[in-house]
Design a protein around this motif. Structure first.
Motif, PDB file in Angstrom:
ATOM      1  N   THR A   1     -11.378   3.854  -4.450  1.00 16.85           N
ATOM      2  CA  THR A   1     -10.096   3.962  -5.135  1.00 16.85           C
ATOM      3  C   THR A   1      -9.414   2.602  -5.159  1.00 16.85           C
ATOM      4  OG1 THR A   1      -8.823   4.480  -3.135  1.00 16.85           O
ATOM      5  CG2 THR A   1      -9.858   6.327  -4.286  1.00 16.85           C
ATOM      6  N   SER A   2      -8.531   2.423  -6.128  1.00 13.90           N
ATOM      7  CA  SER A   2      -7.788   1.164  -6.204  1.00 13.90           C
ATOM      8  C   SER A   2      -6.852   1.020  -5.010  1.00 13.90           C
ATOM      9  CB  SER A   2      -6.990   1.112  -7.511  1.00 13.90           C
ATOM     10  OG  SER A   2      -6.101   2.224  -7.596  1.00 13.90           O
ATOM     11  N   LEU A   3      -6.320   2.158  -4.533  1.00  5.44           N
ATOM     12  CA  LEU A   3      -5.476   2.093  -3.335  1.00  5.44           C
ATOM     13  C   LEU A   3      -6.281   1.587  -2.136  1.00  5.44           C
ATOM     14  CD1 LEU A   3      -2.926   2.666  -1.712  1.00  5.44           C
ATOM     15  CD2 LEU A   3      -3.671   5.061  -1.500  1.00  5.44           C
ATOM     16  N   GLY A   4      -7.502   2.067  -2.004  1.00  7.49           N
ATOM     17  CA  GLY A   4      -8.335   1.595  -0.909  1.00  7.49           C
ATOM     18  C   GLY A   4      -8.619   0.105  -1.003  1.00  7.49           C
ATOM     19  N   LEU A   5      -8.844  -0.381  -2.227  1.00 10.76           N
ATOM     20  CA  LEU A   5      -9.068  -1.814  -2.416  1.00 10.76           C
ATOM     21  C   LEU A   5      -7.852  -2.610  -1.981  1.00 10.76           C
ATOM     22  CD1 LEU A   5     -10.633  -4.250  -3.550  1.00 10.76           C
ATOM     23  CD2 LEU A   5      -9.634  -3.716  -5.789  1.00 10.76           C
ATOM     24  N   ARG A   6      -6.662  -2.107  -2.333  1.00 13.90           N
ATOM     25  CA  ARG A   6      -5.439  -2.815  -1.934  1.00 13.90           C
ATOM     26  C   ARG A   6      -5.274  -2.800  -0.427  1.00 13.90           C
ATOM     27  NH1 ARG A   6      -2.504   0.441  -5.776  1.00 13.90           N
ATOM     28  NH2 ARG A   6      -1.200   1.117  -4.039  1.00 13.90           N
ATOM     29  N   LEU A   7      -5.534  -1.642   0.188  1.00 17.92           N
ATOM     30  CA  LEU A   7      -5.369  -1.549   1.640  1.00 17.92           C
ATOM     31  C   LEU A   7      -6.318  -2.496   2.353  1.00 17.92           C
ATOM     32  CD1 LEU A   7      -5.008   2.339   2.124  1.00 17.92           C
ATOM     33  CD2 LEU A   7      -3.200   0.625   2.132  1.00 17.92           C
ATOM     34  N   ARG A   8      -7.571  -2.526   1.898  1.00 15.33           N
ATOM     35  CA  ARG A   8      -8.544  -3.400   2.564  1.00 15.33           C
ATOM     36  C   ARG A   8      -8.221  -4.863   2.308  1.00 15.33           C
ATOM     37  NH1 ARG A   8     -13.216  -2.825   0.149  1.00 15.33           N
ATOM     38  NH2 ARG A   8     -12.648  -1.208  -1.351  1.00 15.33           N
ATOM     39  N   SER A   9      -7.742  -5.170   1.122  1.00 19.26           N
ATOM     40  CA  SER A   9      -7.382  -6.547   0.817  1.00 19.26           C
ATOM     41  C   SER A   9      -6.201  -6.993   1.670  1.00 19.26           C
ATOM     42  CB  SER A   9      -7.024  -6.680  -0.672  1.00 19.26           C
ATOM     43  OG  SER A   9      -8.125  -6.315  -1.476  1.00 19.26           O
ATOM     44  N   SER A  10      -5.220  -6.108   1.834  1.00 12.41           N
ATOM     45  CA  SER A  10      -4.073  -6.436   2.683  1.00 12.41           C
ATOM     46  C   SER A  10      -4.511  -6.613   4.128  1.00 12.41           C
ATOM     47  CB  SER A  10      -3.018  -5.326   2.590  1.00 12.41           C
ATOM     48  OG  SER A  10      -2.538  -5.199   1.263  1.00 12.41           O
ATOM     49  N   GLY A  11      -5.500  -5.813   4.555  1.00 17.18           N
ATOM     50  CA  GLY A  11      -5.986  -5.950   5.915  1.00 17.18           C
ATOM     51  C   GLY A  11      -6.726  -7.247   6.156  1.00 17.18           C
ATOM     52  N   LEU A  12      -7.473  -7.704   5.152  1.00 13.46           N
ATOM     53  CA  LEU A  12      -8.241  -8.930   5.316  1.00 13.46           C
ATOM     54  C   LEU A  12      -7.372 -10.167   5.174  1.00 13.46           C
ATOM     55  CD1 LEU A  12     -11.426  -7.941   3.282  1.00 13.46           C
ATOM     56  CD2 LEU A  12     -11.295  -8.320   5.746  1.00 13.46           C
ATOM     57  N   ASN A  13      -6.465 -10.169   4.199  1.00 17.75           N
ATOM     58  CA  ASN A  13      -5.633 -11.351   3.966  1.00 17.75           C
ATOM     59  C   ASN A  13      -4.362 -10.938   3.226  1.00 17.75           C
ATOM     60  OD1 ASN A  13      -4.501 -13.829   3.197  1.00 17.75           O
ATOM     61  ND2 ASN A  13      -6.532 -14.793   3.139  1.00 17.75           N
ATOM     62  N   PRO A  14      -3.285 -10.642   3.958  1.00 17.19           N
ATOM     63  CA  PRO A  14      -2.043 -10.191   3.311  1.00 17.19           C
ATOM     64  C   PRO A  14      -1.476 -11.214   2.335  1.00 17.19           C
ATOM     65  CG  PRO A  14      -1.985  -9.783   5.670  1.00 17.19           C
ATOM     66  CD  PRO A  14      -3.192 -10.631   5.425  1.00 17.19           C
ATOM     67  N   SER A  15      -1.584 -12.501   2.688  1.00 11.59           N
ATOM     68  CA  SER A  15      -1.020 -13.540   1.821  1.00 11.59           C
ATOM     69  C   SER A  15      -1.739 -13.558   0.478  1.00 11.59           C
ATOM     70  CB  SER A  15      -1.128 -14.907   2.505  1.00 11.59           C
ATOM     71  OG  SER A  15      -0.405 -14.909   3.719  1.00 11.59           O
ATOM     72  N   ALA A  16      -3.069 -13.502   0.523  1.00 14.07           N
ATOM     73  CA  ALA A  16      -3.836 -13.492  -0.716  1.00 14.07           C
ATOM     74  C   ALA A  16      -3.551 -12.231  -1.526  1.00 14.07           C
ATOM     75  CB  ALA A  16      -5.329 -13.582  -0.406  1.00 14.07           C
ATOM     76  N   ALA A  17      -3.345 -11.111  -0.812  1.00 12.67           N
ATOM     77  CA  ALA A  17      -3.042  -9.855  -1.510  1.00 12.67           C
ATOM     78  C   ALA A  17      -1.710  -9.958  -2.236  1.00 12.67           C
ATOM     79  CB  ALA A  17      -3.029  -8.701  -0.500  1.00 12.67           C
ATOM     80  N   ARG A  18      -0.730 -10.621  -1.628  1.00 13.12           N
ATOM     81  CA  ARG A  18       0.571 -10.791  -2.290  1.00 13.12           C
ATOM     82  C   ARG A  18       0.423 -11.683  -3.519  1.00 13.12           C
ATOM     83  NH1 ARG A  18       2.490 -10.758   3.176  1.00 13.12           N
ATOM     84  NH2 ARG A  18       3.966  -9.052   3.500  1.00 13.12           N
ATOM     85  N   VAL A  19      -0.364 -12.760  -3.388  1.00 17.35           N
ATOM     86  CA  VAL A  19      -0.574 -13.653  -4.523  1.00 17.35           C
ATOM     87  C   VAL A  19      -1.256 -12.896  -5.669  1.00 17.35           C
ATOM     88  CG1 VAL A  19      -1.840 -15.701  -5.309  1.00 17.35           C
ATOM     89  CG2 VAL A  19      -0.660 -15.730  -3.100  1.00 17.35           C
ATOM     90  N   ALA A  20      -2.139 -11.963  -5.317  1.00 15.17           N
ATOM     91  CA  ALA A  20      -2.835 -11.170  -6.342  1.00 15.17           C
ATOM     92  C   ALA A  20      -1.932 -10.117  -6.968  1.00 15.17           C
ATOM     93  CB  ALA A  20      -4.057 -10.503  -5.721  1.00 15.17           C
ATOM     94  N   GLY A  21      -0.711  -9.993  -6.441  1.00 11.06           N
ATOM     95  CA  GLY A  21       0.229  -9.049  -7.028  1.00 11.06           C
ATOM     96  C   GLY A  21       0.201  -7.661  -6.410  1.00 11.06           C
ATOM     97  N   PHE A  22      -0.480  -7.508  -5.269  1.00  6.13           N
ATOM     98  CA  PHE A  22      -0.538  -6.204  -4.620  1.00  6.13           C
ATOM     99  C   PHE A  22       0.786  -5.920  -3.907  1.00  6.13           C
ATOM    100  CE2 PHE A  22      -5.429  -6.520  -3.999  1.00  6.13           C
ATOM    101  CZ  PHE A  22      -5.592  -6.263  -5.349  1.00  6.13           C
ATOM    102  N   PRO A  23       1.281  -4.695  -3.963  1.00  4.86           N
ATOM    103  CA  PRO A  23       2.524  -4.324  -3.252  1.00  4.86           C
ATOM    104  C   PRO A  23       2.251  -4.133  -1.762  1.00  4.86           C
ATOM    105  CG  PRO A  23       1.652  -2.411  -4.381  1.00  4.86           C
ATOM    106  CD  PRO A  23       0.739  -3.557  -4.741  1.00  4.86           C
ATOM    107  N   VAL A  24       2.143  -5.219  -1.023  1.00  2.00           N
ATOM    108  CA  VAL A  24       1.715  -5.156   0.373  1.00  2.00           C
ATOM    109  C   VAL A  24       2.687  -4.338   1.223  1.00  2.00           C
ATOM    110  CG1 VAL A  24       1.238  -6.541   2.431  1.00  2.00           C
ATOM    111  CG2 VAL A  24       0.482  -7.342   0.178  1.00  2.00           C
ATOM    112  N   GLY A  25       3.994  -4.524   0.976  1.00  2.00           N
ATOM    113  CA  GLY A  25       4.978  -3.781   1.762  1.00  2.00           C
ATOM    114  C   GLY A  25       4.862  -2.278   1.556  1.00  2.00           C
TER     115      GLY A  25
END
Length: 356
Positions: free
Chosen positions: A212-236
Motif C-alpha cells: 500500500t502507499s501508506l505502507g511505503l510512506r511509513l517505511r520511508s519515514s522510518g528509514l529517513n524522515p528528512s528525506a520523506a519530508r522532502v519527498a512530500g510525505f505527511p510525516v507528522g
C-alpha cells in the motif's frame, strides 16, 4: 537465490533456527549447572510445549497476545517510532473491554464490541505519545514507558473501585457474560478464535507495509524522515497513524486476553506481554512472518518451562533466563540493532513474502 547459492528464505530463517538451537543448548547447560539431567530437561521442554494435543493447544493459546503485541511493536519500529508502551496499551484495552463487557448487559454480538472497544482504547492511549512527540517534542520512549505505569495503576484502581465485582470479595471485575466471551476453536479446550485474529493480523500488517502507499510512506519515514519530508510525505500525520495502528493491535491483544482466557479483569493480568513483544519483534527481524515464528517460539518456551519444572525439577524462572540469553545471542548473530532498521528488509520484497 543470491550469488552465494543460498536461498533467501534460508538466510531469513537462520536467526530463528539459531534461536531454537541456542535455547536447547542453554537449557541443557543450565540444567547441568543446577544438577539436573540436561537431556531430561530438554525432553521435558519439548514435550511440554508441543508433545501432545493439550500442550500444543496451550502453546497456541499463549501465542495470541505475544503475536499481536509483537506486531504492534514491529509496525511502530518499521515506521520509525519506538513504541515501548505495548504493555500499557494492552492493559488499557483490557480495561475498557471489561467495562463494556460487564456494564452493557448481555446481548448477541457483544464480543465484537468488546474487541473493537479494546482496540480503540489502545489506539487512543498510544496517540497520546504521538501527540506529545509531534507537538511538544517529547521522546516517545519516555512517554510510552511512563504511560505503562499509568495504565497499570488505572487497572489497579478500577478493580478496587468502579469495576470491582459486586460481591466485593476480591480486587477483580465481575466475570464476563457468555455473550462477551470469544468462541472456542476446539470444544472442550481453551483455544479460542483470538489465534485466528492474530493470523489475520499477520497478513494485514504484512500487506499494509508492502503493498500500500501508506505502507511505503511509513517505511520511508522510518528509514529517513528528512528525506520523506522532502519527498512530500505527511510525516507528522503518518506518525499518528503508525502509533494508532500499533496501539490498536496491543489494545486488541488485551481485549482478547480478558474475553478469551481470564474471563475477568484483575491486577497483574499480564505477565509482561508488552515487554516480551519487543524481544519478539527484534527476533522476528521486524517482519510479520518472523514475528509469528518468534511468538510461537516464546510461547513454547513458556509452556515448556512449566512442564520442565514438573518433570525435571527445574524452576520455571529458568525459562526467563533462557529467553533473555537466547535473544541476546541471536541479536549478535543477526546483527540486529535496537532500531532494527539496519537489518530491515528492502522496501519492496520481504514483506510481500510475509504477506503471501
Amino acid at each position: 537465490m543470491n550469488s552465494t547459492g543460498v536461498p533467501r528464505w534460508m538466510r531469513a530463517a537462520a536467526p530463528a533456527g539459531a534461536a531454537v538451537a541456542l535455547a536447547l543448548v542453554l537449557t541443557g547447560l543450565m540444567a547441568a549447572v543446577v544438577g539436573a539431567s540436561p537431556l531430561q530437561a530438554i525432553g521435558a521442554l519439548i514435550s511440554g510445549s508441543v508433545g501432545s494435543g493439550g500442550s500444543l493447544a496451550a502453546t497456541l493459546l499463549g501465542t495470541s497476545p505475544l503475536l499481536l503485541t509483537g506486531l504492534a511493536v514491529m509496525l511502530a519500529f518499521r515506521s520509525g517510532v519506538f513504541n515501548i508502551g505495548a504493555e500499557g496499551q494492552l492493559l488499557v484495552g483490557a480495561l475498557v473491554a471489561t467495562a463494556v463487557a460487564t456494564r452493557t448487559g448481555s446481548w448477541t454480538g457483544q464480543a465484537v464490541l468488546v474487541l473493537v472497544s479494546g482496540a480503540v482504547a489502545g489506539a487512543l492511549w498510544a496517540a497520546m505519545a504521538a501527540f506529545l512527540r509531534e507537538r511538544r517534542g517529547v521522546s516517545e520512549v519516555i512517554t510510552t514507558i511512563l504511560l505503562n505505569f499509568v495504565a497499570l495503576y488505572l487497572v489497579s484502581y478500577a478493580v478496587n473501585g468502579p469495576l470491582k465485582e459486586q460481591s466485593g470479595a476480591y480486587p477483580q471485575s465481575d466475570p464476563f457474560p457468555v455473550t462477551a466471551e470469544l468462541w472456542r476453536l476446539v470444544p472442550g479446550s481453551r483455544l479460542h478464535v483470538g489465534l485466528l485474529i492474530g493470523l489475520v493480523a499477520v497478513v494485514v500488517v504484512g500487506a499494509l507495509l508492502s503493498r500500500t502507499s501508506l505502507g511505503l510512506r511509513l517505511r520511508s519515514s522510518g528509514l529517513n524522515p528528512s528525506a520523506a519530508r522532502v519527498a512530500g510525505f505527511p510525516v507528522g500525520r503518518d506518525l499518528f497513524l503508525a502509533f494508532a495502528a500499533s496501539g490498536a493491535l496491543a489494545g486488541l491483544a488485551g481485549a482478547i486476553e480478558v474475553a478469551g482466557v481470564t474471563g475477568r479483569l484483575y491486577e497483574r493480568m499480564s505477565p509482561g506481554y508488552g515487554y516480551t513483544a519487543i524481544a519478539i519483534a527484534l527476533l522476528g527481524g521486524l517482519r510479520s512472518g518472523g514475528v509469528l515464528l518468534a511468538a510461537l517460539f516464546f510461547a513454547a518456551l513458556g509452556t515448556g518451562a512449566s512442564a520442565m519444572e514438573r518433570s525435571a525439577g527445574i524452576s520455571a524462572v529458568l525459562a526467563v533466563a533462557i529467553q533473555g540469553a537466547t535473544l541476546l545471542a541471536v541479536a549478535v548473530i543477526s546483527r540486529t540493532s535496537w532500531t532494527g532498521l539496519a537489518s530491515a528488509p528492502p522496501l519492496a520484497d520481504s514483506e510481500s513474502r510475509d504477506a503471501a
